[in-house]
Scaffold this motif. Structure first.
Motif, short mmCIF file in Angstrom:
data_model
loop_
_atom_site.label_atom_id
_atom_site.label_comp_id
_atom_site.label_asym_id
_atom_site.label_seq_id
_atom_site.Cartn_x
_atom_site.Cartn_y
_atom_site.Cartn_z
N THR A 1 32.65 30.18 38.32
CA THR A 1 33.10 28.85 38.70
C THR A 1 33.93 28.90 39.98
O THR A 1 33.81 28.04 40.87
CB THR A 1 33.95 28.23 37.58
OG1 THR A 1 33.30 28.39 36.32
CG2 THR A 1 34.23 26.76 37.83
N ALA A 2 34.78 29.92 40.09
CA ALA A 2 35.70 30.05 41.22
C ALA A 2 34.98 30.23 42.54
O ALA A 2 35.58 30.02 43.61
CB ALA A 2 36.67 31.21 40.98
N LEU A 3 33.72 30.62 42.52
CA LEU A 3 32.97 30.73 43.77
C LEU A 3 32.84 29.38 44.46
O LEU A 3 32.73 29.30 45.68
CB LEU A 3 31.58 31.32 43.50
CG LEU A 3 31.54 32.78 43.04
CD1 LEU A 3 30.12 33.15 42.65
CD2 LEU A 3 32.06 33.71 44.13
N ARG A 4 32.84 28.30 43.67
CA ARG A 4 32.76 26.95 44.23
C ARG A 4 34.07 26.19 44.06
O ARG A 4 34.19 25.06 44.54
CB ARG A 4 31.61 26.18 43.55
CG ARG A 4 30.22 26.73 43.82
CD ARG A 4 29.62 26.20 45.10
NE ARG A 4 29.29 24.79 44.99
CZ ARG A 4 28.10 24.32 44.58
NH1 ARG A 4 27.14 25.16 44.22
NH2 ARG A 4 27.88 23.02 44.54
N THR A 5 35.04 26.80 43.38
CA THR A 5 36.35 26.17 43.17
C THR A 5 37.43 27.19 43.49
O THR A 5 38.00 27.82 42.59
CB THR A 5 36.51 25.66 41.72
OG1 THR A 5 35.40 24.81 41.39
CG2 THR A 5 37.81 24.87 41.55
N PRO A 6 37.72 27.41 44.75
CA PRO A 6 38.76 28.38 45.12
C PRO A 6 40.11 27.98 44.52
O PRO A 6 40.43 26.81 44.36
CB PRO A 6 38.80 28.29 46.65
CG PRO A 6 37.47 27.73 47.04
CD PRO A 6 37.09 26.79 45.93
N GLY A 7 40.89 29.00 44.17
CA GLY A 7 42.23 28.75 43.63
C GLY A 7 42.34 28.92 42.14
O GLY A 7 43.44 28.84 41.59
N ILE A 8 41.21 29.15 41.44
CA ILE A 8 41.27 29.42 40.00
C ILE A 8 41.97 30.76 39.77
O ILE A 8 41.68 31.75 40.44
CB ILE A 8 39.86 29.42 39.39
CG1 ILE A 8 39.31 28.01 39.32
CG2 ILE A 8 39.86 30.06 37.99
CD1 ILE A 8 37.89 27.92 38.79
N THR A 9 42.90 30.79 38.82
CA THR A 9 43.59 32.03 38.44
C THR A 9 43.47 32.21 36.92
O THR A 9 42.93 31.35 36.22
CB THR A 9 45.08 31.98 38.85
OG1 THR A 9 45.70 30.86 38.21
CG2 THR A 9 45.24 31.87 40.36
N TYR A 10 43.99 33.33 36.42
CA TYR A 10 43.83 33.68 35.00
C TYR A 10 45.16 34.15 34.44
O TYR A 10 45.90 34.89 35.12
CB TYR A 10 42.78 34.79 34.84
CG TYR A 10 41.55 34.55 35.67
CD1 TYR A 10 40.52 33.74 35.21
CD2 TYR A 10 41.44 35.10 36.95
CE1 TYR A 10 39.41 33.49 36.00
CE2 TYR A 10 40.34 34.86 37.74
CZ TYR A 10 39.32 34.05 37.26
OH TYR A 10 38.24 33.80 38.05
N ASP A 11 45.46 33.77 33.19
CA ASP A 11 46.73 34.21 32.61
C ASP A 11 46.69 35.68 32.18
O ASP A 11 47.72 36.30 31.97
CB ASP A 11 47.14 33.31 31.44
CG ASP A 11 46.16 33.31 30.27
OD1 ASP A 11 45.21 34.13 30.27
OD2 ASP A 11 46.34 32.48 29.36
#
Length: 421
Positions: free
Chosen positions: A379-389
């Motif tokens: 998903t992050a390939l098209r939505t930069p800024g996704i992080t993970y806990d």
């Protein structure tokens, strides 16, 4: 075209470790998966007294058809479901006192159908805390064998553990299965048992009766194929970004049913080409909505959920109730994270429906589940800024995932972003 080297299959590595430990002689496993799960399995075998020698691209095991060399052992199974389910069955065929425990995450996952089946076969097995869960203790005295009925609707691993146990019993096993999820994993088990010298026969209504002969296994050299579940993230990435990805080692003769995920991508508009020894997915970046039953490939359900918002219509995934008893409730974890991204999601007991939208970046709640991290990395390939806990939980199956996926993303960036249809 980008060629991606995928680590060895977790499922195949675990089965190969069991079979090599049970075989008569010394076996060599080529290109096994090196991850927390597989290393935990190997450590468990060592604790039971098996000889395991690990080199970077091959592991050597000296089998013991009579069971563990250790007369007693306390084995910690970490987070590994295959370790926690397969090793007690292996130990039960020997003679000694064995205790098994696992992480808090694994303690929550069910074992009851397997442990009840072992008790039916006369195994002295006691759960120390919650019935049907780790920790447990086995006072092993060998197994005669016989007939039993098994519900494998929660996990196919219950049936796999018993099938692999069968040749170690004195009289063999006849297992009638009333329900089965993730059926392709059983095909992996049967094919691998055949490679180690055991032929299981199937019969009865719907081929639901498995007859396993006694007599043990023969040692062999066995090559581990790449992990098809892990490959799904790269295939999905190609479909999402208008790219082309080839994974060698997963071709027409591949054992793993999760390779069928590419058929889902094909239905959504991607092109798929499979040769004898590789699979290629290419796409323009346009994905159509789909309704799909993923009962047999449910480990790839989160992968599809991760790209579903970018489809042109709703994506409905059905018959995946068993994903609620994986490392976490994966169905709910996908739904909750997508909603946090602003995506409309509906769920039921065994289905999830995802409406198209533009995900916004958020911190993904991973629940310590490697597949949640890797799916939302797509998903992050098209939505930069996704992080993970908990980004590090990928060590379970692919310790180098973030580095490999970042390298893949850099290649995509150099080629230019895909435009959304």
């Amino acid at each position: 075209m980008t060629v991606i080297s995928i680590p060895g299959s977790k499922s195949v590595t675990a089965r190969a470790l069991f079979l090599a430990a049970a075989a008569n002689g010394s076996s060599t496993l080529l290109r096994p998966l090196s991850s927390d799960d597989s290393e935990g399995f190997a450590a468990g075998l060592t604790g039971l007294g098996y000889e395991v020698v690990r080199e970077p691209d091959r592991w050597y095991l000296t089998g013991r058809p009579c069971g563990p060399a250790a007369g007693e052992a306390d084995i910690y199974c970490r987070d590994g479901a295959t370790t926690a389910r397969f090793l007690p069955a292996l130990a039960a065929a020997g003679h000694g006192s064995y205790r098994f425990d696992a992480s808090a995450q694994m303690r929550r996952r069910p074992l009851a159908p397997l442990t009840e089946a072992l008790r039916t076969l006369g195994v002295d097995l006691r759960h120390e805390d919650a019935e049907g869960h780790h920790p447990l203790r086995i006072e092993a005295a060998g197994i005669k064998g016989g007939e039993l009925t098994l519900d494998a609707g929660e996990s196919s691993q219950y049936l796999t553990a018993l099938l692999m146990l069968g040749p170690l019993t004195r009289e063999g096993l006849r297992i009638t299965v009333t329900d089965l999820v993730s059926a392709p994993y059983i095909e992996i088990t049967l094919a691998m048992m055949r490679s180690f010298g055991v032929e299981v026969t199937r019969g009865g209504p719907g081929n639901t009766v498995f007859t396993v002969p006694p007599g043990g296994y023969r040692a062999t050299t066995y090559a581990i194929e790449p992990d098809a579940s892990t490959a799904s993230y790269f295939f999905a990435a190609a479909a999402l970004t208008g790219s082309e990805v080839t994974v060698p080692g997963l071709g027409q003769g591949a054992l793993q049913g999760d390779l069928r995920f590419v058929d889902v991508l094909r239905r959504m508009g991607a092109e798929v080409h499979t040769t004898a020894d590789a699979t290629t997915v290419r796409s323009t970046g346009g994905l159509t909505g789909i309704t799909v039953n993923m009962r047999d490939i449910s480990d790839t359900m989160p992968t599809l959920a991760g790209i579903a918002p970018f489809a042109s219509g709703p994506v409905r995934i059905e018959d995946v109730g068993n994903t609620r008893v994986k490392e976490c409730d994966r169905l709910e974890a996908c739904a909750r994270n997508l909603r946090r991204m602003g995506i409309t999601v509906a769920t039921g007991p065994d289905w999830i429906e995802i409406t198209p939208g533009t995900p916004r970046p958020t911190e993904v709640e991973t629940h310590g589940d490697h597949r949640i991290v890797m799916s939302f990395a797509v998903t992050a390939l098209r939505t930069p800024g996704i992080t993970y806990d908990d980004p590090g939980c990928v060590r379970k199956t692919f310790p180098g995932f973030h580095e490999a996926f970042a390298g893949f993303a850099e290649i995509l960036d150099r080629r230019g972003p895909a435009t959304r249809p």
